[in-house]
Design an enzyme around this catalytic site. Structure first.
Site, PDB file in Angstrom:
ATOM      1  N   PRO A  89       0.819  -1.215   0.000  1.00  0.00           N
ATOM      2  CA  PRO A  89       0.000   0.000   0.000  1.00  0.00           C
ATOM      3  C   PRO A  89       0.858   1.274   0.000  1.00  0.00           C
ATOM      4  O   PRO A  89       0.343   2.357  -0.276  1.00  0.00           O
ATOM      5  CB  PRO A  89      -0.815  -0.111   1.293  1.00  0.00           C
ATOM      6  CG  PRO A  89      -0.708  -1.534   1.720  1.00  0.00           C
ATOM      7  CD  PRO A  89       0.581  -2.062   1.188  1.00  0.00           C
ATOM      8  N   GLU A 116       2.567  -7.341   9.310  1.00  0.00           N
ATOM      9  CA  GLU A 116       2.480  -5.876   9.424  1.00  0.00           C
ATOM     10  C   GLU A 116       3.390  -5.163   8.437  1.00  0.00           C
ATOM     11  O   GLU A 116       3.205  -3.985   8.146  1.00  0.00           O
ATOM     12  CB  GLU A 116       2.813  -5.424  10.853  1.00  0.00           C
ATOM     13  CG  GLU A 116       1.801  -5.860  11.894  1.00  0.00           C
ATOM     14  CD  GLU A 116       0.353  -5.620  11.466  1.00  0.00           C
ATOM     15  OE1 GLU A 116      -0.006  -4.467  11.187  1.00  0.00           O
ATOM     16  OE2 GLU A 116      -0.413  -6.610  11.408  1.00  0.00           O
ATOM     17  N   ARG A 154      -1.646  -9.882 -20.194  1.00  0.00           N
ATOM     18  CA  ARG A 154      -2.547  -9.718 -21.342  1.00  0.00           C
ATOM     19  C   ARG A 154      -2.008  -8.730 -22.372  1.00  0.00           C
ATOM     20  O   ARG A 154      -2.462  -8.702 -23.510  1.00  0.00           O
ATOM     21  CB  ARG A 154      -3.968  -9.347 -20.896  1.00  0.00           C
ATOM     22  CG  ARG A 154      -4.139  -7.959 -20.365  1.00  0.00           C
ATOM     23  CD  ARG A 154      -5.582  -7.707 -19.942  1.00  0.00           C
ATOM     24  NE  ARG A 154      -6.467  -7.447 -21.067  1.00  0.00           N
ATOM     25  CZ  ARG A 154      -6.504  -6.304 -21.753  1.00  0.00           C
ATOM     26  NH1 ARG A 154      -5.704  -5.318 -21.433  1.00  0.00           N
ATOM     27  NH2 ARG A 154      -7.346  -6.148 -22.760  1.00  0.00           N
ATOM     28  N   ASP A 169      -8.626  -0.669 -25.473  1.00  0.00           N
ATOM     29  CA  ASP A 169      -8.836  -0.670 -24.027  1.00  0.00           C
ATOM     30  C   ASP A 169      -9.125   0.734 -23.503  1.00  0.00           C
ATOM     31  O   ASP A 169      -8.468   1.681 -23.903  1.00  0.00           O
ATOM     32  CB  ASP A 169      -7.562  -1.145 -23.291  1.00  0.00           C
ATOM     33  CG  ASP A 169      -7.434  -2.654 -23.277  1.00  0.00           C
ATOM     34  OD1 ASP A 169      -8.431  -3.338 -23.519  1.00  0.00           O
ATOM     35  OD2 ASP A 169      -6.318  -3.127 -23.006  1.00  0.00           O
TER      36      ASP A 169
END
Ligand code: JAH
Length: 235
Positions: A89, A116, A154, A169
Site C-alpha cells: 500500500p 504488518e 494480457r 482498451d
C-alpha cells in the site's frame, strides 16, 4: 516473458493464473509464471519467515534473509530480472501505463508480503518498483500480485487474440468504454439503441465515441484531458 512470484501462499497464485486468457498464454508458452514458496528459502527447521519488530509495536515483520535468498536464487537460475516488484500500500498506484512498461520486460519477480510489513532493507536493496493497486489494506500482497500479473500478461504480444481489442482498451485511449449490447434487441421491454441496429458504421462509431465522452465526463471527470486523445483529436 517469465514471472516469478515469491509468496508464503503459492496456492493463491497458481490456480488463479491457470484459467482463461492467462492460462492459455501459459500453455502456449508465451509466458511462464512460477509461484515460489518463500519458506523454501529459509534455513531453519521451522521455516520461519517473520520476526518481532525492532522498536516494538504490534504484529510481525517479514525477515529479510529468506526474501534476499529467494531473489538471489531465482536470479541465478533465470538470469537477472528487469524488475523486482513489491506489492505494498506504500507503493505508487498501478496503472495501464505501468502494466505496459512491465509487459515489455523479459523477466520480472513479484514479491508478496504478509503480516504488518517487510524489513525495509528489502525495499532499499532488492526492489526496483513498489506498487499499490489502490488505497485499501488487504491481508497480503497475493491478490494485488494477481491483479498486476493479469494486467501485464494480457499486454504481452499474442496473449490477447485480437490486438484491436487491446488497442481499444479504456485507459489506452484515456476514455471509458462505450455501452455494449447483444441479442435480443428487446429484452423485457428494454430496447437496444436504434443506431446500433441501423448498420450505419460511421454513425455507430460516432455514437460510441459520444457515449465514451459522456460516460467519462460523468463517472471519471479526473480522466478528462489526461491522455490528450480524448478531447478533440480522434473525432
Ligand atoms: C497488506 C502485505 N494496494 C493493495 C495492497 C497491497 C499490499 C497489501 N495490501 C494492499 C499488503 C498486508 C501485508 C501487503
Amino acid at each position: 516473458m517469465i514471472v516469478d512470484v515469491v509468496t508464503i501462499f503459492p496456492q493463491m497464485i497458481e490456480p488463479a493464473l491457470a484459467e482463461g486468457v492467462i492460462g492459455r498464454a501459459r500453455t502456449k508458452g508465451l509466458v511462464e509464471v512460477k509461484a515460489r514458496d518463500l519458506r523454501d528459502y529459509t534455513s531453519d527447521k521451522h521455516r520461519v519467515v517473520d520476526d518481532v519488530a525492532f522498536g516494538g509495536g504490534p504484529g510481525m515483520v517479514m525477515k529479510p534473509e529468506p526474501i534476499f535468498r529467494a531473489v538471489e536464487e531465482i536470479s541465478a537460475e533465470r538470469g537477472a530480472p528487469t524488475a523486482v516488484i513489491l506489492m505494498t500500500p506504500q507503493g505508487r498506484q498501478f496503472s495501464h501505463a505501468e502494466a505496459l512498461r512491465f509487459s515489455r520486460m523479459e523477466r520480472i519477480i513479484v514479491l508478496c508480503g504478509r503480516y504488518e510489513g517487510i524489513d525495509e532493507r528489502v525495499a532499499e536493496a532488492l526492489v526496483t518498483d513498489e506498487i499499490s493497486i489502490g488505497d485499501y489494506v488487504l491481508t497480503g500482497g497475493e491478490l494485488p500480485a494477481l491483479v498486476v500479473i493479469d494486467a501485464v500478461v494480457r499486454l504481452v504480444p499474442g496473449v490477447v487474440g485480437d490486438d484491436q481489442s487491446v488497442a481499444n482498451d479504456s485507459f489506452v485511449e484515456g476514455l471509458l468504454d462505450f455501452p455494449h449490447y447483444t441479442r435480443p434487441a428487446d429484452f423485457r421491454g428494454m430496447k437496444v439503441p436504434d443506431v446500433l441496429l441501423s448498420g450505419h458504421h460511421a454513425e455507430i462509431e460516432r455514437w460510441r465515441r459520444e457515449q465514451q465522452r459522456l460516460r467519462t465526463e460523468k463517472r471519471r471527470p479526473d480522466l478528462v484531458g489526461r491522455h490528450g486523445v480524448n478531447k478533440e483529436s480522434k473525432s
